[in-house]
Scaffold this motif. Structure first.
Motif: not given
Length: 135
Positions: A13-28, A70-79
């Motif tokens: 959870f922490l890894a995926y949430a952190g990655t998601g929030i990190g990508v969101l911040v970088l995108a913003a 939600s649909n990724s097979v790995s953290l790298f895939d999600a990123a």
């Protein structure tokens, strides 16, 4: 019955949430850098158009990030898919500026319609982007 939360699932959870929030911040930040108007300054000054437009940007970015996670097979895939969604959203913003070349100035001038249009473009593209990531 749901399985109890264990350390491994919590770390995921922490890894995926952190990655998601990190990508969101970088995108913003990327959006803030490419827009001619200064959203955060305008928002601090009470500019409704800027607040609406930037809120739409955040939602438009978060929708495909949700799908990527939600649909990724790995953290790298999600990123990777998260990064792809950011590129698509930035492209959509640039297209919106071609359709409405005075959009940035209108947002700066607190023309609410411009902020709503910008938010609508971001959210619409975000929804399509998210759906395209669903297998």
């Amino acid at each position: 019955m749901d399985a109890p939360i264990n350390a491994h699932s919590f770390l995921n959870f922490l890894a995926y949430a952190g990655t998601g929030i990190g990508v969101l911040v970088l995108a913003a930040v990327a959006v803030l850098m490419i827009t001619p108007h200064r959203e955060l300054s305008l928002i601090r000054e009470g500019n409704t158009a800027a607040a609406t437009a930037f809120s739409g940007t955040l939602i438009g970015l978060a929708l495909p990030l949700h799908s990527a996670i939600s649909n990724s097979v790995s953290l790298f895939d999600a990123a990777i898919w998260g990064a792809v969604s950011v590129v698509v959203q930035l492209f959509a913003f640039l297209l919106a500026r071609l359709v409405a070349p005075k959009l940035s100035q209108q947002i700066t001038n607190n023309q609410t319609a411009a902020g709503i249009f910008s938010a609508g473009v971001s959210i619409s593209v975000g929804l399509i982007n998210a759906a395209a990531m669903t297998p």
